[in-house]
Design a protein around this motif. Structure first.
Motif, PDB file in Angstrom:
ATOM      1  N   GLN A 223       0.831  -1.191   0.000  1.00 15.37           N
ATOM      2  CA  GLN A 223       0.000   0.000   0.000  1.00 15.37           C
ATOM      3  C   GLN A 223       0.875   1.254   0.000  1.00 15.37           C
ATOM      4  O   GLN A 223       1.827   1.374   0.776  1.00 15.37           O
ATOM      5  N   ILE A 224       0.563   2.196  -0.883  1.00 14.95           N
ATOM      6  CA  ILE A 224       1.297   3.456  -0.963  1.00 14.95           C
ATOM      7  C   ILE A 224       0.461   4.545  -0.314  1.00 14.95           C
ATOM      8  O   ILE A 224      -0.766   4.551  -0.413  1.00 14.95           O
ATOM      9  N   GLU A 225       1.102   5.467   0.364  1.00 14.62           N
ATOM     10  CA  GLU A 225       0.392   6.564   0.991  1.00 14.62           C
ATOM     11  C   GLU A 225      -0.335   7.407  -0.049  1.00 14.62           C
ATOM     12  O   GLU A 225       0.080   7.489  -1.210  1.00 14.62           O
ATOM     13  N   THR A 226      -1.402   8.059   0.399  1.00 12.40           N
ATOM     14  CA  THR A 226      -2.113   8.979  -0.493  1.00 12.40           C
ATOM     15  C   THR A 226      -1.380  10.313  -0.536  1.00 12.40           C
ATOM     16  O   THR A 226      -0.534  10.608   0.315  1.00 12.40           O
ATOM     17  N   PHE A 227      -1.720  11.098  -1.536  1.00 12.44           N
ATOM     18  CA  PHE A 227      -1.138  12.428  -1.682  1.00 12.44           C
ATOM     19  C   PHE A 227      -1.420  13.286  -0.449  1.00 12.44           C
ATOM     20  O   PHE A 227      -0.548  13.982   0.074  1.00 12.44           O
ATOM     21  N   TYR A 228      -2.656  13.211   0.057  1.00 13.61           N
ATOM     22  CA  TYR A 228      -3.045  14.023   1.210  1.00 13.61           C
ATOM     23  C   TYR A 228      -2.250  13.623   2.450  1.00 13.61           C
ATOM     24  O   TYR A 228      -1.804  14.477   3.233  1.00 13.61           O
TER      25      TYR A 228
ATOM     26  N   ALA B 243     -10.088  12.660  -4.514  1.00 13.45           N
ATOM     27  CA  ALA B 243      -9.160  11.719  -5.153  1.00 13.45           C
ATOM     28  C   ALA B 243      -7.804  11.726  -4.451  1.00 13.45           C
ATOM     29  O   ALA B 243      -7.212  10.667  -4.208  1.00 13.45           O
ATOM     30  N   MET B 244      -7.334  12.917  -4.108  1.00 11.70           N
ATOM     31  CA  MET B 244      -6.025  13.013  -3.469  1.00 11.70           C
ATOM     32  C   MET B 244      -6.044  12.550  -2.014  1.00 11.70           C
ATOM     33  O   MET B 244      -5.009  12.192  -1.460  1.00 11.70           O
ATOM     34  N   GLU B 245      -7.224  12.550  -1.418  1.00 15.65           N
ATOM     35  CA  GLU B 245      -7.364  12.073  -0.044  1.00 15.65           C
ATOM     36  C   GLU B 245      -7.459  10.558   0.037  1.00 15.65           C
ATOM     37  O   GLU B 245      -7.048   9.955   1.032  1.00 15.65           O
ATOM     38  N   THR B 246      -7.996   9.937  -0.983  1.00 21.52           N
ATOM     39  CA  THR B 246      -8.327   8.509  -0.900  1.00 21.52           C
ATOM     40  C   THR B 246      -7.495   7.597  -1.792  1.00 21.52           C
ATOM     41  O   THR B 246      -7.291   6.426  -1.460  1.00 21.52           O
TER      42      THR B 246
ATOM     43  N   LEU C 159       7.398  14.261  -5.198  1.00 21.57           N
ATOM     44  CA  LEU C 159       7.504  13.831  -3.805  1.00 21.57           C
ATOM     45  C   LEU C 159       6.160  13.516  -3.152  1.00 21.57           C
ATOM     46  O   LEU C 159       6.117  12.875  -2.116  1.00 21.57           O
ATOM     47  N   SER C 160       5.060  14.009  -3.744  1.00 25.68           N
ATOM     48  CA  SER C 160       3.772  13.851  -3.071  1.00 25.68           C
ATOM     49  C   SER C 160       2.713  13.183  -3.940  1.00 25.68           C
ATOM     50  O   SER C 160       2.092  12.205  -3.549  1.00 25.68           O
ATOM     51  N   MET C 161       2.495  13.719  -5.156  1.00 27.93           N
ATOM     52  CA  MET C 161       1.382  13.235  -5.974  1.00 27.93           C
ATOM     53  C   MET C 161       1.623  11.845  -6.543  1.00 27.93           C
ATOM     54  O   MET C 161       0.720  11.021  -6.603  1.00 27.93           O
ATOM     55  N   ILE C 162       2.852  11.600  -6.975  1.00 29.14           N
ATOM     56  CA  ILE C 162       3.182  10.291  -7.544  1.00 29.14           C
ATOM     57  C   ILE C 162       4.322   9.670  -6.744  1.00 29.14           C
ATOM     58  O   ILE C 162       4.955  10.326  -5.913  1.00 29.14           O
ATOM     59  N   SER C 163       4.580   8.422  -7.008  1.00 31.34           N
ATOM     60  CA  SER C 163       5.734   7.754  -6.434  1.00 31.34           C
ATOM     61  C   SER C 163       6.710   7.500  -7.579  1.00 31.34           C
ATOM     62  O   SER C 163       6.602   6.495  -8.290  1.00 31.34           O
TER      63      SER C 163
ATOM     64  N   THR D 250      -6.180  12.146 -10.617  1.00 31.62           N
ATOM     65  CA  THR D 250      -7.466  12.572 -10.071  1.00 31.62           C
ATOM     66  C   THR D 250      -8.619  11.692 -10.550  1.00 31.62           C
ATOM     67  O   THR D 250      -9.461  11.259  -9.757  1.00 31.62           O
ATOM     68  N   PHE D 251      -8.672  11.428 -11.846  1.00 25.10           N
ATOM     69  CA  PHE D 251      -9.827  10.746 -12.431  1.00 25.10           C
ATOM     70  C   PHE D 251      -9.572   9.272 -12.755  1.00 25.10           C
ATOM     71  O   PHE D 251     -10.474   8.583 -13.235  1.00 25.10           O
ATOM     72  N   ASP D 252      -8.342   8.832 -12.526  1.00 27.40           N
ATOM     73  CA  ASP D 252      -7.988   7.432 -12.745  1.00 27.40           C
ATOM     74  C   ASP D 252      -8.325   6.978 -14.161  1.00 27.40           C
ATOM     75  O   ASP D 252      -8.807   5.864 -14.385  1.00 27.40           O
TER      76      ASP D 252
END
Length: 360
Positions: free
Chosen positions: A3-8, A45-48, A82-86, A210-212
């Protein structure tokens, strides 16, 4: 799958407040051309959603796409990376090198099969069994095929990956080949340009996160939100084009007045990109604003279209190939003709009224 952390979650760890997070979502929606109703959707989207794993490989290229990407402002490249993607592999930006870097690539492929995005900068040469571009001791084309096999989608960064660019220009001795002609069984998003605009690159990633899903694409596989209009359509010099006011020679009076650069070889009328709206360096400028015509770098085969300073089109619309004096004479003639017709009609009506009075 790990599991990867979410952006939020990542932003909160960095001390970002909820208010700042929502402001960020609003700026992101604006950058993508979306209305206020999409702000809560982006926030949700960024929270979940977990951050998307990204593998970024490089073939025949000059690194201009990476250079452009790290200058993104909306959102900042550091926030994307660093945040939105890995971003698990990019040999230009990652700290590791050699065997450690290749091990990171293989680990990401195995850990996130079918769930990572493959970003490709540059293209593979196919002549001599691909020996014109070697990465990690193997031809780049092998690395490309290996990484693409389990990718969810592929982003072709820049003109090199999208169309071949200068490497594929005639006579193309290495057989440099765009990505979509080598990988044919995966969804591919082309983000052409030499390089693409930074905010276009980060905008594509943000949309997918955001929209996958992939953004709406045009017939050439480019995101319609950024490549749906010609540079010419939104160029601030367009009124001069319509008025037939052109730069005739570099640094002439017309150039100093900011007239249209079409006669100097500007390819804006045939080039689809967001340069005239998004612009470069945080919206500061773009080539036409700096006094040089568009070279059409987001179009297929632009290196083989002749000199950057030759016109490659014959556009016959109002104003083209006519100077302001000719247009003025034409307009004066048209106005004069209209006045003459109006005067003749008025005189005829007065004569009819007089005749009616005499007969009455």
């Amino acid at each position: 799958m790990t599991q990867i952390e979410t952006f939020y979650e990542v932003m909160r760890k960095q001390g970002i407040t909820r208010r700042s997070f929502m402001k960020y979502c609003a700026l992101t929606a604006s950058a993508l051309g979306l209305g206020p109703a999409f702000v809560p959707k982006i926030a949700h989207a960024m929270e979940t959603k977990p951050r998307t794993p990204v593998i970024w490989v490089s073939g025949l290229e000059c690194t201009c796409c990476s250079e452009s990407f790290i200058r993104g402002a909306h959102p900042l490249a550091k926030d994307v990376v660093l945040s939105m993607i890995s971003l698990d592999y990019n040999h230009t930006l990652m700290a590791s090198a050699g065997h450690a870097a290749e091990a990171a690539l293989e680990e990401t492929i195995q850990k996130y099969k079918g769930n990572y995005i493959l970003a490709v900068e540059g293209n593979p040469p196919l002549n001599e069994d691909g020996m014109f571009c070697i990465v990690g001791g193997k031809p780049f084309v092998e690395q490309l095929k290996h990484a693409a096999k389990d990718a969810k989608a592929i982003i072709s960064w820049g003109a090199c990956a999208s169309y071949g660019c200068v490497q594929a220009a005639h006579p193309n001795p290495t057989r440099a080949t765009p990505v979509h002609k080598v990988i044919t069984d995966k969804p591919i998003i082309k983000v052409p340009g030499c390089p693409p605009i930074a905010e276009v690159m980060t905008g594509v990633i943000t949309y997918m996160l955001t929209f996958d899903r992939l953004p709406e694409l045009d017939r050439q596989g480019r995101p319609a939100m950024f490549y749906g209009q010609r540079i010419h359509d939104k160029c601030y010099r367009r009124p001069h084009f319509d008025a037939g006011q052109f730069v005739e020679h570099w640094d002439d009076d017309n150039a100093r007045k900011g007239y249209c650069l079409y006669k100097m070889g500007c390819k804006g009328p045939t080039t689809y990109n967001a340069c005239s709206t998004v612009r470069w360096n945080e919206g500061t400028s773009f080539p036409i604003q700096s006094g040089h015509g568009c070279i059409g770098c987001s179009e297929d085969g632009f290196w083989d279209q002749g000199s950057f300073y030759d016109r490659v089109t014959n556009l016959n619309v109002f104003g083209i190939e006519a100077n302001a004096d000719k247009l003025g004479m034409g307009a004066a003639g048209a106005v004069g003709g209209a006045i003459a017709v109006h005067a003749a009609v008025s005189a005829l009506k007065r004569a009819q009224k007089k005749q009616e009075k005499v007969e009455g």
